[in-house]
Write an enzyme that holds these catalytic residues in place. Structure first.
Site, PDB file in Angstrom:
ATOM      1  N   HIS A 518       0.828  -1.208   0.000  1.00  0.00           N
ATOM      2  CA  HIS A 518       0.000   0.000   0.000  1.00  0.00           C
ATOM      3  C   HIS A 518       0.862   1.258   0.000  1.00  0.00           C
ATOM      4  O   HIS A 518       0.494   2.268   0.595  1.00  0.00           O
ATOM      5  CB  HIS A 518      -0.936   0.011   1.217  1.00  0.00           C
ATOM      6  N   TYR A 519       2.003   1.203  -0.651  1.00  0.00           N
ATOM      7  CA  TYR A 519       2.885   2.369  -0.657  1.00  0.00           C
ATOM      8  C   TYR A 519       2.272   3.498  -1.492  1.00  0.00           C
ATOM      9  O   TYR A 519       1.506   3.269  -2.425  1.00  0.00           O
ATOM     10  CB  TYR A 519       4.279   1.995  -1.166  1.00  0.00           C
TER      11      TYR A 519
END
Length: 583
Positions: A518-519
């Site tokens: 989920h960067y």
């Protein structure tokens, strides 16, 4: 004036009818089909012209392109191939196969952050929605208000996505036990099945249908106007081209074209048609978008000059604010078989940690069993602290895993991901090759508040494991502390080395940190782009994707990234219509 207004209003209503028509709202079942407008970049002309050029056919790029194509010519340049006809993308049971593929043609491109955590970025039409665990949940109303989005259009855009790609997952025994255990330990109330982000425990949506068949952002191209959209696969964009707008008191760079190469290395150029409202939109993801801006001359001047890149705009905030939500998990071996499941249930705590779970053995590559989204094959390796996760150590863990008996794969992982996060890092170029990964640092747990959320999350997982509701899926002689130690010492060993963990929960968080993919960040609103996602200091250029986020929305961001593509497509069309009518 009254007649002009009436005509404008009628035109706007007609546009709205087109934009929200359910005409194309049936999901595609034919895996092997390709859109008539989809082609390999090698077949593209050397020079072409469009109203909009979208760089990246990913989670945001596909809904954006489908929307803009309703009224204008659109070119989508996707560096990867098609997801259609690839069972390793389509089938739930094959989750992780693309992530384990490190070949140059894999739909997932592996990278390792400077922190030492193995990660992946998408290289396929549909982006991360082709690779992820499928969980679908909206951002909170608070997030929507804080960002400054139009709540009504946000809801309409979510629904537009949901009509095609989202389903209610089947709840079987193991996921049900996790749900009931979360409620037992106080992660309440129970909110049932909902897409909404609300405190308590809920069942979320899934992009896997009842048959375990994945639906992706690429399916949203069913909404596209096939007569006005062109989609090129295996199109690597090398740079954005600029001219200078000399109007007014000062000159500004204006994006007017792109240079891309096909898979034979041949160069092509695409330009914007003449017109003040035409734009280039970068939707290449949290790594790709800041990387491409830098390769095109937008970034910190000293860094660009180090790579002999001509400086178009000295913008030192490009690549800053990079964040990756840290994930930590505990493996729970089960005395009885469990279903294969990815993320279906989430506990949204009031202290900033999200509790989720996955279970069962995946068959990643023929009959080879592994632990699915926690397999060392895909780099999810918690036996050693991040900096010690060398290729040799990972290879040894894979070898050990493949030698295990079938009994070892009965069970699942309960994980926690922290909200935010607060800790941030940065991204910089490694070289000028757009095919290669940039250098990225996330600084996991640099801010002590992130570490505190992880500690609370792990403590909650321990209570879930020890709950009555979860007891059928836990060996009686294995306490939560033993399982914690087992996870930290060997993710593929059912026997803990010792009964005392010998480490604090804080150390457990640091040593076993993994990514949940989920960067975000790198082109953030207010720093690199304005609230309309226009690049500050540049005309005719926007960035629309997760690189613009200051915080990851909801428990899992894919719903909001897809929504954002649709949302901004509608906004752009509406604003353009108004601008055209007032000329």
């Amino acid at each position: 004036m009254g007649l002009v207004f009436c005509l404008w209003r009628l035109t706007l209503l007609s546009l709205a009818a087109i934009l929200f028509s359910p005409k194309y709202c049936t999901s595609q079942k034919d895996d092997g089909r390709k859109y008539p407008f989809m082609q390999n970049a090698a077949s593209a002309p050397s020079v072409s012209y469009y109203d909009y050029i979208i760089i990246g056919g990913g989670t945001a790029g596909c809904p954006l392109a489908a929307t803009l194509s309703q009224s204008h010519t659109v070119l989508v340049l996707e560096r990867g191939g098609s997801p259609y006809g690839n069972p390793n993308i389509t089938n739930l049971n094959a989750f992780g196969v693309p992530l384990a593929d490190t070949s140059p043609f894999s739909p997932a491109q592996r990278f390792i952050s400077q922190d030492g955590v193995v990660n992946s970025r998408a290289r396929v039409l549909g982006g991360g929605s082709c690779l992820n665990a499928g969980f679908y949940t909206r951002a909170s109303p608070h997030y929507v208000r804080e960002v400054g989005w139009d709540g009504k259009l946000v809801n309409e855009s979510y629904k537009w996505v949901e009509r095609v790609v989202v389903f209610q997952p089947p709840m079987r025994q193991w996921q049900s036990a996790v749900r009931d255990a979360l409620l037992e330990v106080g992660v309440s109330p129970y909110n049932g099945f909902t897409y909404d982000h609300v405190y308590g425990t809920k069942i979320g949506g899934s992009i896997f249908d009842q048959n375990g068949h994945r639906h992706t952002a690429a399916d949203l191209l069913e909404y596209a106007n096939a007569n006005t959209i062109t989609l090129l696969l295996h199109a690597i964009v090398h740079r954005i081209l600029f001219t200078t707008n000399k109007g007014g008191s000062r000159s500004r760079p204006v994006a007017h074209g792109v240079v891309f190469k096909d898979d034979h290395g041949r160069e092509h150029r695409a330009y914007l048609n003449q017109g003040t409202s035409n734009e280039i939109i970068v939707s290449a993801g949290a790594l790709g978008s800041p990387q491409l801006l830098m390769l095109s001359g937008i970034g910190a001047a000293h860094h660009l000059r180090e790579h002999n890149i001509n400086v178009v705009l000295d913008q030192p905030l490009v690549g800053q604010g990079m964040s990756d939500n840290p994930m930590n998990a505990i493996f729970v071996p089960s005395p009885q078989p469990v279903e294969v499941s990815l993320i279906q249930v989430v506990g949204i705590t009031n202290f900033g940690s999200y509790i989720e779970a996955a279970s069962g053995e995946n068959f990643n590559g023929g009959s080879q069993r592994d632990f699915g989204m926690f397999s060392p094959k895909i780099g999810q390796f918690s036996k050693l602290p991040p900096k010690q996760r060398t290729p040799e150590a990972i290879a040894k863990a894979i070898e050990r895993m493949e030698s295990l008996d079938q009994e070892a794969f009965k069970g699942g992982f309960i994980l926690e991901k922290i909200m935010g996060p607060i800790s941030t890092g940065h991204l910089e170029l490694q070289n000028t090759d757009p095919n290669e990964n940039p250098i990225v640092t996330f600084n996991y747990f640099q801010d002590p508040r992130d570490l505190e959320m992880c500690i609370h999350g792990i403590s909650t997982i321990e209570r879930v494991i020890n709950s009555k509701a979860f007891s059928p899926f836990k060996y009686n002689n294995m306490s939560a502390s033993m399982l914690l130690n087992m996870t930290a010492n060997s993710p593929v060993n059912l026997l803990p080395k010792h009964t005392n963990t010998g480490r604090s929960l804080a150390q457990f968080c640091r040593d076993t940190v993994m990514t949940i993919w989920h960067y975000h960040g790198g082109c953030q609103v207010g720093r690199v782009v304005d609230s309309d996602y226009k690049v500050l200091g540049i005309d005719a250029l926007r960035v629309i994707d997760g690189s613009t986020f200051n915080y990851s929305p909801g428990t899992n961001p894919q719903a909001t990234v897809m929504m954002l593509g649709r949302y901004m497509g509608v906004k752009i069309l509406r604003e353009r219509l108004v601008a055209d009518e007032t000329k």
